[in-house]
Design a protein around this motif. Sequence first.
Motif, PDB file in Angstrom:
ATOM      1  N   GLY A 100       0.804  -1.228   0.000  1.00 45.90           N
ATOM      2  CA  GLY A 100       0.000   0.000   0.000  1.00 45.90           C
ATOM      3  C   GLY A 100       0.833   1.271   0.000  1.00 45.90           C
ATOM      4  N   ALA A 101       2.080   1.173  -0.469  1.00 44.61           N
ATOM      5  CA  ALA A 101       2.938   2.366  -0.484  1.00 44.61           C
ATOM      6  C   ALA A 101       2.547   3.312  -1.613  1.00 44.61           C
ATOM      7  CB  ALA A 101       4.398   1.962  -0.646  1.00 44.61           C
ATOM      8  N   TYR A 102       1.911   2.786  -2.659  1.00 43.73           N
ATOM      9  CA  TYR A 102       1.464   3.638  -3.771  1.00 43.73           C
ATOM     10  C   TYR A 102       0.328   2.956  -4.519  1.00 43.73           C
ATOM     11  CZ  TYR A 102       4.324   0.538  -6.734  1.00 43.73           C
ATOM     12  OH  TYR A 102       4.846  -0.559  -7.368  1.00 43.73           O
ATOM     13  N   TYR A 103      -0.342   3.736  -5.353  1.00 36.98           N
ATOM     14  CA  TYR A 103      -1.455   3.238  -6.168  1.00 36.98           C
ATOM     15  C   TYR A 103      -1.136   3.605  -7.617  1.00 36.98           C
ATOM     16  CZ  TYR A 103      -6.334   2.178  -7.316  1.00 36.98           C
ATOM     17  OH  TYR A 103      -7.481   1.612  -7.831  1.00 36.98           O
ATOM     18  N   VAL A 104      -1.356   2.689  -8.521  1.00 39.06           N
ATOM     19  CA  VAL A 104      -1.112   2.986  -9.944  1.00 39.06           C
ATOM     20  C   VAL A 104      -2.364   3.682 -10.471  1.00 39.06           C
ATOM     21  CG1 VAL A 104      -0.491   2.032 -12.191  1.00 39.06           C
ATOM     22  CG2 VAL A 104       0.305   0.908 -10.089  1.00 39.06           C
ATOM     23  N   GLN A 105      -2.237   4.964 -10.791  1.00 37.50           N
ATOM     24  CA  GLN A 105      -3.430   5.735 -11.186  1.00 37.50           C
ATOM     25  C   GLN A 105      -3.127   6.614 -12.382  1.00 37.50           C
ATOM     26  OE1 GLN A 105      -5.012   8.596  -8.291  1.00 37.50           O
ATOM     27  NE2 GLN A 105      -7.074   7.998  -8.906  1.00 37.50           N
ATOM     28  N   GLU A 106      -4.081   6.671 -13.265  1.00 31.53           N
ATOM     29  CA  GLU A 106      -3.986   7.517 -14.456  1.00 31.53           C
ATOM     30  C   GLU A 106      -3.843   8.981 -13.992  1.00 31.53           C
ATOM     31  OE1 GLU A 106      -4.347   9.845 -17.234  1.00 31.53           O
ATOM     32  OE2 GLU A 106      -6.312   9.793 -16.260  1.00 31.53           O
ATOM     33  N   ALA A 107      -2.888   9.696 -14.612  1.00 33.99           N
ATOM     34  CA  ALA A 107      -2.509  11.015 -14.082  1.00 33.99           C
ATOM     35  C   ALA A 107      -3.650  12.042 -14.110  1.00 33.99           C
ATOM     36  CB  ALA A 107      -1.305  11.552 -14.861  1.00 33.99           C
ATOM     37  N   SER A 108      -4.415  12.101 -15.226  1.00 36.46           N
ATOM     38  CA  SER A 108      -5.445  13.158 -15.313  1.00 36.46           C
ATOM     39  C   SER A 108      -6.410  13.060 -14.130  1.00 36.46           C
ATOM     40  CB  SER A 108      -6.243  13.025 -16.617  1.00 36.46           C
ATOM     41  OG  SER A 108      -5.400  13.151 -17.731  1.00 36.46           O
ATOM     42  N   SER A 109      -6.778  11.830 -13.771  1.00 33.64           N
ATOM     43  CA  SER A 109      -7.799  11.680 -12.728  1.00 33.64           C
ATOM     44  C   SER A 109      -7.280  12.115 -11.355  1.00 33.64           C
ATOM     45  CB  SER A 109      -8.351  10.263 -12.703  1.00 33.64           C
ATOM     46  OG  SER A 109      -7.320   9.360 -12.419  1.00 33.64           O
ATOM     47  N   MET A 110      -5.953  12.270 -11.237  1.00 31.77           N
ATOM     48  CA  MET A 110      -5.405  12.770  -9.965  1.00 31.77           C
ATOM     49  C   MET A 110      -5.745  14.244  -9.742  1.00 31.77           C
ATOM     50  SD  MET A 110      -1.572  11.206  -9.798  1.00 31.77           S
ATOM     51  CE  MET A 110      -1.155   9.603 -10.465  1.00 31.77           C
ATOM     52  N   PHE A 111      -6.306  14.893 -10.778  1.00 25.85           N
ATOM     53  CA  PHE A 111      -6.735  16.300 -10.633  1.00 25.85           C
ATOM     54  C   PHE A 111      -7.835  16.432  -9.574  1.00 25.85           C
ATOM     55  CE2 PHE A 111      -9.013  20.168 -12.143  1.00 25.85           C
ATOM     56  CZ  PHE A 111      -7.946  21.058 -12.178  1.00 25.85           C
ATOM     57  N   LEU A 112      -8.446  15.305  -9.217  1.00 25.09           N
ATOM     58  CA  LEU A 112      -9.465  15.325  -8.162  1.00 25.09           C
ATOM     59  C   LEU A 112      -8.941  16.054  -6.917  1.00 25.09           C
ATOM     60  CD1 LEU A 112     -12.180  14.360  -6.934  1.00 25.09           C
ATOM     61  CD2 LEU A 112     -11.041  12.232  -6.320  1.00 25.09           C
ATOM     62  N   GLN A 113      -7.645  15.936  -6.657  1.00 21.33           N
ATOM     63  CA  GLN A 113      -7.097  16.638  -5.478  1.00 21.33           C
ATOM     64  C   GLN A 113      -7.368  18.138  -5.561  1.00 21.33           C
ATOM     65  OE1 GLN A 113      -2.822  16.425  -4.779  1.00 21.33           O
ATOM     66  NE2 GLN A 113      -3.052  17.303  -2.748  1.00 21.33           N
ATOM     67  N   GLN A 114      -7.166  18.736  -6.764  1.00 27.09           N
ATOM     68  CA  GLN A 114      -7.403  20.179  -6.918  1.00 27.09           C
ATOM     69  C   GLN A 114      -8.870  20.502  -6.662  1.00 27.09           C
ATOM     70  OE1 GLN A 114      -5.078  22.489  -7.463  1.00 27.09           O
ATOM     71  NE2 GLN A 114      -3.493  20.915  -7.496  1.00 27.09           N
ATOM     72  N   ALA A 115      -9.744  19.655  -7.188  1.00 26.48           N
ATOM     73  CA  ALA A 115     -11.183  19.903  -7.022  1.00 26.48           C
ATOM     74  C   ALA A 115     -11.550  19.876  -5.542  1.00 26.48           C
ATOM     75  CB  ALA A 115     -11.982  18.855  -7.797  1.00 26.48           C
ATOM     76  N   VAL A 116     -11.017  18.899  -4.815  1.00 25.69           N
ATOM     77  CA  VAL A 116     -11.377  18.778  -3.396  1.00 25.69           C
ATOM     78  C   VAL A 116     -10.801  19.954  -2.608  1.00 25.69           C
ATOM     79  CG1 VAL A 116     -11.086  17.381  -1.312  1.00 25.69           C
ATOM     80  CG2 VAL A 116     -11.557  16.266  -3.497  1.00 25.69           C
TER      81      VAL A 116
END
Length: 460
Positions: free
Chosen positions: A81-97
């Motif tokens: 659980g040290a990291y999650y493989v995630q598509e980069a664009s969807s990480m923009f959720l952080q900005q939205a939150v």
Amino acid sequence: MTLPPALLASLQAAPGFAEAAFVQAHASGQAITSIRLNPAKPVEGLLDGFGTAVSSVPWNSHGYYLAERPVFTLDPLLHAGAYYVQEASSMFLQQAVVQCCPQERPLKALDLCAAPGGKSTLLQSVLPPGSLLVSNEVIKGRANILAENITKWGAANVVVTNNDPQHFARLSNYFDLIVVDAPCSGSGLFRRDAAAMDEWSPANVELCSQRQLRILADILPALQPGGTLIYATCSYSPQEDEGIMDWLMGQGGLEGQRIAFDANWGIVETESSGAYGYRFYPDKVQGEGFFIACFTKQEGATGNGYHGKPKKQDIPSRHEAALAAQWLQNPNDFALLKQQNDILAIPQALMADLALLQSTLYIKKAGINMGQPVANGWVPSHELAMSGLLPHTVPFVDLDKTNALQYLRRDHFVIGDGPQLVVGWALVRYLGLPLGWIKAMPGRVNNYYPKDWRILMRSE
Ligand code: SAM
């Protein structure tokens, strides 16, 4: 790669769409690999393990691009659980939150369409401390992988549910934040998964759009006045993006929120019916297709509109509670519940919420399942190993990569030099992070890594 002509035709009027560059980006076959680190499980030098060409995803404080795609299955840190493989664009959720939901007080958040857990693990890392995250997935089989990923991420403040959006109707005005990462026609992922094009059709876009409206209509009453709704898809189709914004704004009571971003990121802002959406095109951003929009529910009715009766909780006996407390670093922070023979550790502050949720939703996992009291002690659960709640006095063995992988395969592994194992439970660790339990017996060691999660892959 030949994109569906009907898709290209339908995007001609979409904000920011540039056909030639879009087609070229798909033809390039470029494959972008990105991961998001778990700030709760830091590992020194983790990024160095991926080589030198690692760069930050600019819109996420824990996101990184990798120059090459490693065989993630054969990295014990993924399983830790040290990291999650995630598509980069969807990480923009952080900005939205962070931008649309700037409160620093604990929030009640719902990730409605959560499997396999990309957005939920991101939310866990960015919500204010003390928040509650309800991570829901309607499809039973997918709720299992969601619970697995939430377990690996290790937080105790998450409740995983397996419900239809309609089932949230009784929780009116309850959540401060609702994320709807809606099931969609998936065109945003065509570059990564060309086979997905076979399922794309204008009729399916229409079907998805109707389903998105139903999901949102079902869930909107559960949002508190003043609360934030984040809607996202991985579709380029305006029917599933701006069309849904228009519908939401037409319902009344919602206000569109603007998200600030750096012009160099290549994101396209789109405005419709007074709301703002953010389009990610692969020819403009370093990422795949994505759409996100943020809304605030206007003030009006206040308070928790839940009218049901909180569920009565089963609690462990005093003896069981005393045994359980020995397995917690900070036992006073947790309430203990009994579920059949298992003991659950629930953050004290979330107990009242859990009782409400239990009376109306199907709970698949709540807090941390600590394991079971038995005649001669305690059988600790895998969830407890992954949780970070354990006292530092719990014995452990550190394995090298080869043996850590053997442990994860439930195969023969060798414990190197180190303190002699005493009979009993011990954590197996890799680079300082727990992978699971072993039990040392006279003359042998039993492997307690969950059978269903074991790695089947031998080598690359
Ligand atoms: N948020 C996830 C993540 O980041 O890992 C991805 C979610 S995926 C885009 C959409 C999810 O919605 C799928 O897990 C799917 O099973 C679920 N879903 C499908 N039909 C649904 C429905 N009618 N209501 C709610 N969720 C649905």
